[in-house]
Design an enzyme around this catalytic site. Structure first.
Site, PDB file in Angstrom:
ATOM      1  N   GLY A   1       1.362  -1.145   0.202  1.00 36.07           N
ATOM      2  CA  GLY A   1      -0.329   0.198  -0.158  1.00 36.07           C
ATOM      3  C   GLY A   1       0.502   1.000  -0.200  1.00 36.07           C
ATOM      4  O   GLY A   1       1.876   0.950  -0.166  1.00 36.07           O
ATOM      5  N   CYS A   2       0.739   2.909   0.958  1.00 37.64           N
ATOM      6  CA  CYS A   2       1.078   3.645   0.496  1.00 37.64           C
ATOM      7  C   CYS A   2       2.181   2.645   1.150  1.00 37.64           C
ATOM      8  O   CYS A   2       2.430   3.189   1.994  1.00 37.64           O
ATOM      9  CB  CYS A   2       0.020   4.724   1.389  1.00 37.64           C
TER      10      CYS A   2
END
Length: 221
Positions: free
Chosen positions: A53-54
């Site tokens: 993810g981020c």
């Protein structure tokens, strides 16, 4: 992060952005521990790339492991465009994933612990997204060049997949492969949450423990 770009499929070859021949400028030293971000690293230090993810919150997960972590950095990997910018990666037309480079000492930080942190820090069943962050650059990925480490990663995936199924989750979508080229992200992304403690972090796990130790052994032991 850029929420409005939500490409959920990998680009076709004729859609790939051309990139550039020269690397982007980035930070020279780690904001938290002061060590050089780029190699060559000391003898005995191994590296692995993790996409969960981020990369802002993901990187913090790994530098907070402490002793045994030589340095962490964020960047782009597992795609095609050479030396992409963040904005280009967010279009979904580079093929790259947002990843964390972890340089670690396996004598002090077993690879198993990195795997456990990786699996428990995100939901690896979501395909091209993590929570509200949607796009190919947020896919779950684990990238190691060493065949033995890759086998460990695959064994941990299988073990965690069983644990997730027991709790009602779908199949793991994580890609496990050779990393290919790694491109350091721009300086402002490096150790972002150390510089901006109240900054955005979309990271969230499933709450299911990863049963590391069942058929997954660290080569240094």
């Amino acid at each position: 992060m850029l929420f409005f770009r939500k490409r959920a499929e990998m680009p076709a070859p004729d859609q790939i952005l051309p990139g550039r021949p020269t690397p982007l400028p980035t930070a020279e030293r780690h904001f938290v521990n002061g060590r050089p971000l780029k190699g060559p690293y000391p003898e005995g230090i191994e590296t692995a790339l993790f996409g969960l993810g981020c990369f802002w919150g993901a990187e913090r997960k790994f530098w907070q492991l402490g002793d045994g972590i030589w340095v962490t950095a964020v960047g782009y990997a597992a795609g095609t465009t050479p030396n992409p910018t963040y904005e280009e990666v967010c279009t979904g037309l580079t093929g790259h994933n947002e990843v964390v480079l972890v340089a670690y000492d396996p004598a002090a930080m077993p690879f198993e612990r990195l795997l456990k942190t990786f699996w428990e820090s995100h939901d690896p069943t979501q395909g091209m997204r993590q929570g509200n962050d949607v796009g190919t650059q947020y896919r779950s990925g684990l990238y190691v060049a060493d065949a033995e480490r890759r086998a460990q990663a695959e064994a941990s995936r299988d073990a965690y997949g069983e644990a997730l199924r027991a709790k009602g989750y779908g199949p793991i979508t994580t890609e496990i492969r050779d990393p290919g080229p790694f491109y350091f992200a721009e300086a402002y992304h490096q150790q972002y949450l150390a510089k901006n403690p109240a900054g955005y972090c979309g990271l969230g796990g499933t709450g299911v423990a990863c049963p590391i130790g069942t058929g997954v052994r660290n080569a240094a032991e």
